[in-house]
Each structure stands twice: as C-alpha cells, then as structure tokens.
Design a protein around this motif. Structure first.
Motif, PDB file in Angstrom:
ATOM      1  N   ARG A 134       0.851  -1.194   0.000  1.00  0.00           N
ATOM      2  CA  ARG A 134       0.000   0.000   0.000  1.00  0.00           C
ATOM      3  C   ARG A 134       0.884   1.240   0.000  1.00  0.00           C
ATOM      4  O   ARG A 134       1.797   1.367   0.812  1.00  0.00           O
ATOM      5  N   ALA A 167     -14.514  -0.172   0.059  1.00  0.00           N
ATOM      6  CA  ALA A 167     -15.439   0.517  -0.848  1.00  0.00           C
ATOM      7  C   ALA A 167     -16.163  -0.525  -1.703  1.00  0.00           C
ATOM      8  O   ALA A 167     -17.362  -0.401  -1.969  1.00  0.00           O
ATOM      9  N   GLN A 182      -8.580  -6.239  16.773  1.00  0.00           N
ATOM     10  CA  GLN A 182      -7.203  -6.011  16.332  1.00  0.00           C
ATOM     11  C   GLN A 182      -6.205  -6.364  17.408  1.00  0.00           C
ATOM     12  O   GLN A 182      -6.459  -6.196  18.589  1.00  0.00           O
ATOM     13  N   ARG A 210      -5.926  -7.893  11.996  1.00  0.00           N
ATOM     14  CA  ARG A 210      -7.320  -7.454  12.134  1.00  0.00           C
ATOM     15  C   ARG A 210      -8.250  -8.538  11.597  1.00  0.00           C
ATOM     16  O   ARG A 210      -8.032  -9.042  10.506  1.00  0.00           O
ATOM     17  N   SER A 225      -1.246  -6.611   8.623  1.00  0.00           N
ATOM     18  CA  SER A 225      -0.667  -5.425   7.987  1.00  0.00           C
ATOM     19  C   SER A 225       0.667  -5.130   8.638  1.00  0.00           C
ATOM     20  O   SER A 225       0.757  -5.035   9.868  1.00  0.00           O
TER      21      SER A 225
HETATM   22  C1  16G Z   1      -6.651  -1.243   6.528  1.00  0.00           C
HETATM   23  C2  16G Z   1      -6.964  -2.434   7.405  1.00  0.00           C
HETATM   24  C3  16G Z   1      -7.171  -3.701   6.633  1.00  0.00           C
HETATM   25  C4  16G Z   1      -8.168  -3.483   5.506  1.00  0.00           C
HETATM   26  C5  16G Z   1      -7.726  -2.334   4.638  1.00  0.00           C
HETATM   27  C6  16G Z   1      -8.751  -2.036   3.581  1.00  0.00           C
HETATM   28  C7  16G Z   1      -5.581  -1.940   9.402  1.00  0.00           C
HETATM   29  C8  16G Z   1      -4.691  -2.455  10.416  1.00  0.00           C
HETATM   30  N1  16G Z   1      -5.940  -2.710   8.402  1.00  0.00           N
HETATM   31  O1  16G Z   1      -5.374  -1.277   6.053  1.00  0.00           O
HETATM   32  O2  16G Z   1      -7.705  -4.658   7.512  1.00  0.00           O
HETATM   33  O3  16G Z   1      -8.279  -4.635   4.707  1.00  0.00           O
HETATM   34  O4  16G Z   1      -7.567  -1.163   5.419  1.00  0.00           O
HETATM   35  O5  16G Z   1      -8.289  -0.955   2.826  1.00  0.00           O
HETATM   36  O6  16G Z   1      -5.983  -0.819   9.485  1.00  0.00           O
HETATM   37  P1  16G Z   1      -8.832  -0.602   1.400  1.00  0.00           P
HETATM   38  O7  16G Z   1     -10.310  -0.439   1.515  1.00  0.00           O
HETATM   39  O8  16G Z   1      -8.113   0.624   0.997  1.00  0.00           O
HETATM   40  O9  16G Z   1      -8.512  -1.780   0.505  1.00  0.00           O
END
Ligand code: 16G
Length: 240
Positions: A134, A167, A182, A210, A225
C-alpha cells in the motif's frame, strides 16, 4: 549546552540538543543536519559519541541516513488513530494523500488452520489470499496480507483488489461492515518485506492483525498489515 559532569550520559544530552534544534526548526524537515565531524567539533566530544546520539535518533525515526550523502530530518510519523474501523484508502485520503496498491499475490488457497479457525471456516473451505503493497503518494507505507472467504465474494479478482476493498464491499456488494478485533505487535522486518517497504534488513515494523466482521457478525477478512515503524505511530484514546 552540554554538562560534562552530569550523570546523564553525553550522547543522551546530544540527542536532546539535536531534538531541540529539530523542534525549533533550526534543522528543517528534509534538511541535512551537520556532519558527525562538524557536530563533534561543535560539542567538543568524540565522533563516536555523536554517532551514538545520531544512531538513536535514526532508530526512533526522527532522522534518517542516506548512504554517502549524510543524515536528514525525517517527516514526522503518521499518527494513526486506533478508534474507527477505517480503510487504508480512507486513512490516506483523510490526510490529503493519494493511496494506491500493488498486488503481489492473488490466489485461491485452503488457509492454515489458525486462519480458518479465526474466519469460522469449515475444513477445506477456500479463501482468497491477497498480498498488497500500500502506497501513499507513491511511498510504500504497509504490506497487507489478506484472507477473504471465497464463499462470501466468489467473483473477487485481482483487478478489484487494486482499489479499496472496503469501498467494494460497501458500495458494490451493498454490505455493511460492522466491527473488527485487532492486535498489534512489534517485529523486525522479514527478508522479502524490507525490499517492498524500502527499509533496512533489520528495521523495526509494527504488525497489526485485524479480523473484521460484517454487521451480521460474519467474518469477511483476516489481515496482517506490516507497517514501517519509522512512518507510523498509533494513537488511542482511553477513558476511565
Ligand atoms: C486497513 C486495514 C485492513 C483493511 C484495509 C482495507 C488496518 C490495520 N488494516 O489497512 O484490515 O483490509 O484497510 O483498505 O488498518 P482498502 O479499503 O483501501 O482496501
């Protein structure tokens, strides 16, 4: 200035003085601080002592070294609240940064037993195993290893997980995300991850596991993560 007779070790006093100079913006973010040689002359101490102070400040993320170029003042760490159940995409956008991902792996597997157990899966039930780097404004912030039960999102594919998973779940699949559990621990970065995160082979990282549930209580993801410890600080509010 330095108190050479103090019981506080000289390198710690130097650390404090450098911190003060950063705080007072005498050394600005992204700027080169004076060389070890210059600092050792300024403070009238050995280079070894200065090096120890600088190494501590590098380890705590206040400074960073660039090979052959010197030592710089780092950007302050991201302060990530541990309160809301937000996504990486939301967190970065809230900071005015542009999130993106690189999908390193996308495959259907039978997960290890502990993961199957956490996701309430029967023996042999499959998950999508997704590994994503990311980025925030093209800088690598974290690596996420996500397990998603195939039976919940059978038509998930590699393209869909390039964007925001949350989303996708909420806007496209019209499901409600409810809560998550978590846990966080410290570690030394793994062999592969140091390349992806662009950090040294022995750099510290923070790992958050998580498990997230839809509002009807069904677990839909288990994520590990890995965050750069020099870029992140986690904040929580506690009440009595
Ligand atoms: C965050 C979450 C993760 C989740 C992701 C979705 C933590 C520790 N982890 O990174 O569990 O899958 O967000 O992100 O915060 P996205 O919607 O941008 O794919």
């Amino acid at each position: 200035m330095l108190e050479k007779n103090s019981h506080i070790p000289i390198y710690i006093q130097i650390e404090e003085l450098i911190k003060q100079r950063i705080y007072l913006e005498e050394y600005g973010i992204g700027e080169n601080i004076p060389s070890e040689r210059e600092l050792s002359m300024q403070f009238d101490v050995s280079r070894m002592t200065v090096r120890q102070a600088i190494t501590n400040l590098v380890n705590s993320g206040l400074l960073y070294r660039e090979k052959g170029r010197g030592t710089y003042v780092a950007n302050p760490k991201f302060e990530q609240p541990l309160m809301g159940l937000t996504s990486f995409t939301e967190d970065m956008r809230a900071r005015g940064m542009e999130p993106s991902s690189k999908v390193l792996r996308f495959e259907k597997i039978v997960p290890p037993v502990d993961i199957a157990h956490d996701l309430l899966l029967e023996r042999g039930e499959e998950v999508f195993f997704v590994v994503r780097i990311r980025y925030a404004n093209t800088k690598p912030m974290a690596i996420e290893r996500t397990y998603i039960p195939v039976k919940i999102y059978p038509d998930l594919d590699e393209k869909k997980v390039m964007g925001s998973l949350y989303a996708l779940i909420e806007a496209r699949f019209h499901q409600k995300i409810g809560n998550a559990i978590q846990q966080m621990e410290a570690a030394i970065v793994g062999k592969e991850d140091c390349k992806y995160l662009q950090i040294g082979t022995a750099a510290p990282v923070l790992i958050i596991k998580r498990i997230s549930f839809l509002s009807d209580g069904i677990p839909f993801e288990l994520v590990r993560s890995t965050y750069r410890a020099d870029r992140y600080k986690f904040i929580s509010e506690i009440k009595r």
